[in-house]
Design an enzyme around this catalytic site. Structure first.
Site, PDB file in Angstrom:
ATOM      1  N   TYR A 155       0.847  -1.215   0.000  1.00  0.00           N
ATOM      2  CA  TYR A 155       0.000   0.000   0.000  1.00  0.00           C
ATOM      3  C   TYR A 155       0.878   1.260   0.000  1.00  0.00           C
ATOM      4  CZ  TYR A 155      -3.893   2.973   1.699  1.00  0.00           C
ATOM      5  OH  TYR A 155      -4.866   3.940   1.851  1.00  0.00           O
ATOM      6  N   ILE A 188      -8.984   8.003   8.616  1.00  0.00           N
ATOM      7  CA  ILE A 188     -10.320   8.580   8.496  1.00  0.00           C
ATOM      8  C   ILE A 188     -11.338   7.502   8.897  1.00  0.00           C
ATOM      9  CG2 ILE A 188     -11.899   9.804   6.918  1.00  0.00           C
ATOM     10  CD1 ILE A 188      -9.078  11.153   7.243  1.00  0.00           C
TER      11      ILE A 188
HETATM   12  N1  CAA Z   1       4.493  -3.168  14.938  1.00  0.00           N
HETATM   13  C1  CAA Z   1       5.557  -3.949  15.188  1.00  0.00           C
HETATM   14  N2  CAA Z   1       5.548  -5.286  15.055  1.00  0.00           N
HETATM   15  C2  CAA Z   1       4.424  -5.853  14.630  1.00  0.00           C
HETATM   16  C3  CAA Z   1       3.265  -5.101  14.309  1.00  0.00           C
HETATM   17  C4  CAA Z   1       3.355  -3.706  14.481  1.00  0.00           C
HETATM   18  N3  CAA Z   1       2.301  -2.903  14.226  1.00  0.00           N
HETATM   19  N4  CAA Z   1       2.289  -5.935  13.890  1.00  0.00           N
HETATM   20  C5  CAA Z   1       2.824  -7.179  13.936  1.00  0.00           C
HETATM   21  N5  CAA Z   1       4.097  -7.114  14.389  1.00  0.00           N
HETATM   22  C6  CAA Z   1       5.039  -8.231  14.561  1.00  0.00           C
HETATM   23  C7  CAA Z   1       4.426  -9.389  15.322  1.00  0.00           C
HETATM   24  O1  CAA Z   1       4.637  -9.236  16.696  1.00  0.00           O
HETATM   25  C8  CAA Z   1       5.160 -10.557  14.744  1.00  0.00           C
HETATM   26  O2  CAA Z   1       6.467 -10.599  15.296  1.00  0.00           O
HETATM   27  P1  CAA Z   1       7.288 -11.991  15.445  1.00  0.00           P
HETATM   28  O3  CAA Z   1       7.505 -12.491  14.060  1.00  0.00           O
HETATM   29  O4  CAA Z   1       8.538 -11.566  16.135  1.00  0.00           O
HETATM   30  O5  CAA Z   1       6.401 -12.863  16.250  1.00  0.00           O
HETATM   31  C9  CAA Z   1       5.342 -10.189  13.280  1.00  0.00           C
HETATM   32  O6  CAA Z   1       5.295  -8.751  13.267  1.00  0.00           O
HETATM   33  C10 CAA Z   1       4.260 -10.726  12.389  1.00  0.00           C
HETATM   34  O7  CAA Z   1       3.005 -10.389  12.994  1.00  0.00           O
HETATM   35  P2  CAA Z   1       1.625 -10.903  12.467  1.00  0.00           P
HETATM   36  O8  CAA Z   1       1.726 -12.388  12.200  1.00  0.00           O
HETATM   37  O9  CAA Z   1       0.546 -10.421  13.372  1.00  0.00           O
HETATM   38  O10 CAA Z   1       1.565 -10.093  11.098  1.00  0.00           O
HETATM   39  P3  CAA Z   1       0.457 -10.103  10.033  1.00  0.00           P
HETATM   40  O11 CAA Z   1       1.087 -10.349   8.721  1.00  0.00           O
HETATM   41  O12 CAA Z   1      -0.680 -11.004  10.404  1.00  0.00           O
HETATM   42  O13 CAA Z   1      -0.127  -8.619  10.022  1.00  0.00           O
HETATM   43  C11 CAA Z   1      -0.925  -6.530  10.648  1.00  0.00           C
HETATM   44  C12 CAA Z   1       0.083  -7.634  10.969  1.00  0.00           C
HETATM   45  C13 CAA Z   1      -2.371  -7.091  10.762  1.00  0.00           C
HETATM   46  C14 CAA Z   1      -0.746  -6.000   9.239  1.00  0.00           C
HETATM   47  C15 CAA Z   1      -0.727  -5.426  11.693  1.00  0.00           C
HETATM   48  O14 CAA Z   1       0.590  -4.996  11.628  1.00  0.00           O
HETATM   49  C16 CAA Z   1      -1.631  -4.243  11.416  1.00  0.00           C
HETATM   50  O15 CAA Z   1      -2.820  -4.270  11.679  1.00  0.00           O
HETATM   51  N6  CAA Z   1      -1.045  -3.140  10.946  1.00  0.00           N
HETATM   52  C17 CAA Z   1      -1.796  -1.910  10.742  1.00  0.00           C
HETATM   53  C18 CAA Z   1      -2.088  -1.732   9.320  1.00  0.00           C
HETATM   54  C19 CAA Z   1      -2.755  -0.401   9.106  1.00  0.00           C
HETATM   55  O16 CAA Z   1      -2.597   0.590   9.803  1.00  0.00           O
HETATM   56  N7  CAA Z   1      -3.526  -0.341   8.041  1.00  0.00           N
HETATM   57  C20 CAA Z   1      -4.213   0.870   7.683  1.00  0.00           C
HETATM   58  C21 CAA Z   1      -5.454   0.496   6.949  1.00  0.00           C
HETATM   59  S1  CAA Z   1      -6.425   1.933   6.587  1.00  0.00           S
HETATM   60  C22 CAA Z   1      -5.558   2.699   5.413  1.00  0.00           C
HETATM   61  O17 CAA Z   1      -4.612   2.199   4.866  1.00  0.00           O
HETATM   62  C23 CAA Z   1      -6.042   4.077   5.051  1.00  0.00           C
HETATM   63  C24 CAA Z   1      -4.940   5.021   5.095  1.00  0.00           C
HETATM   64  O18 CAA Z   1      -4.488   5.449   4.049  1.00  0.00           O
HETATM   65  C25 CAA Z   1      -4.396   5.487   6.381  1.00  0.00           C
END
Ligand code: CAA
Length: 248
Positions: A155, A188
């Site tokens: 993204y 948002i």
């Molecule tokens: N920060 C640091 N570490 C993280 C993390 C974070 N936010 N999320 C996961 N991790 C770590 C986990 O602890 C894990 O570590 P280990 O390998 O050491 O165990 C590793 O990363 C993998 O974690 P997951 O298996 O949970 O990862 P995943 O692939 O399932 O996904 C995620 C993680 C769901 C993407 C999560 O990071 C997340 O929700 N991120 C936010 C995404 C976000 O803000 N999206 C915005 C959507 S809206 C939009 O995009 C509109 C706009 O323009 C703003």
């Protein structure tokens, strides 16, 4: 009779959270507004809701990730309504996951829907805009094009790509009465943001100095401004609108 009623505005991905408010706002401004959508079923329900509220945009289907489909849609609009004067490249999706898990499908679909779409739509509307020496192109990017967000390599790459696209196209068409700008919304209150896990979202909101999500109406207001006559000297710009989450 308004000054804007002969001006045609196309909003891509119109049935989403941001798009819906943009369509409403541009209709309020008096434009002839076209709502682009991908899924006919969602669009039918969306249009029924809009109609109940008194909004009746023209509806045109196309997957903006597909160059040929966009071409057919634009040709149809030109034949049935007229030249597109205002293009809002708003369609976008997420496929959030840690990069280590990200396969080529998640990369491709996000790049095609969020960035190739901008090329596809601009490519088909730019000729008539140049011929008429008038146009407004507004690309909806994201705060996460400029700050890091765990899980959004695809993204962020697509949204950052929009900035380079905007700046260069803006310079190329500056003498043709066409402006090209980017809006970079922060978090948002849309379904896309509400789909982020609650604890992650709470953390993100804590990092927004205003302490809240932005409103879809606040983004629509900025779109309306950039579409207006008064914004004629603004081009190649990026408008951050993120409650102070990322200042630069
Ligand atoms: N920060 C640091 N570490 C993280 C993390 C974070 N936010 N999320 C996961 N991790 C770590 C986990 O602890 C894990 O570590 P280990 O390998 O050491 O165990 C590793 O990363 C993998 O974690 P997951 O298996 O949970 O990862 P995943 O692939 O399932 O996904 C995620 C993680 C769901 C993407 C999560 O990071 C997340 O929700 N991120 C936010 C995404 C976000 O803000 N999206 C915005 C959507 S809206 C939009 O995009 C509109 C706009 O323009 C703003």
């Amino acid at each position: 009779m308004t000054q804007t009623e002969h001006i045609v505005a196309l909003v891509t991905g119109a049935t989403g959270g941001l798009g819906t408010h943009m369509v409403k706002r541009l209709i309020h401004d008096g434009y002839r507004v076209i709502a682009n959508y991908r899924s006919p079923q969602k669009a039918e329900e969306w249009f029924a809701e809009m109609k109940k509220e008194g909004y009746e945009p023209y509806m045109y289907q196309a997957d903006v990730a597909d160059y040929e489909e966009v071409g057919k849609m634009v040709e149809k609009i030109h034949n049935e309504i007229g030249v597109i004067d205002i293009l809002v490249n708003n369609a976008g999706i997420t496929r959030d996951m840690a990069f280590r898990k990200m396969g080529p499908e998640s990369w491709d679909i996000v790049m095609k829907t969020n960035l190739y779409s901008v090329f596809n739509c601009c490519s088909h509307v730019i000729g008539p805009m140049v011929d008429q020496l008038y146009g407004r192109i507004i690309n909806i990017s994201s705060v996460n094009a400029q700050r890091a967000q765990f899980g959004q390599v695809n993204y962020a790459a697509a949204k950052a790509g929009m900035h380079g696209f905007t700046k260069t196209l803006a310079v190329e068409v500056a003498r043709k009465g066409i402006t090209v700008n980017t809006i970079s919304p922060g978090y948002i209150a849309t379904d896309m943001v509400l789909a982020v896990a609650e604890e992650v979202r709470e953390q993100i909101i804590k990092g927004i100095p205003m302490g809240r999500l932005g409103g879809t109406d606040e983004i629509a207001h900025l779109v309306s401004f950039l579409a207006s006559e008064e914004a004629a000297f603004i081009t190649g710009a990026n408008y951050a609108i993120n409650g102070g989450q990322h200042v630069y």
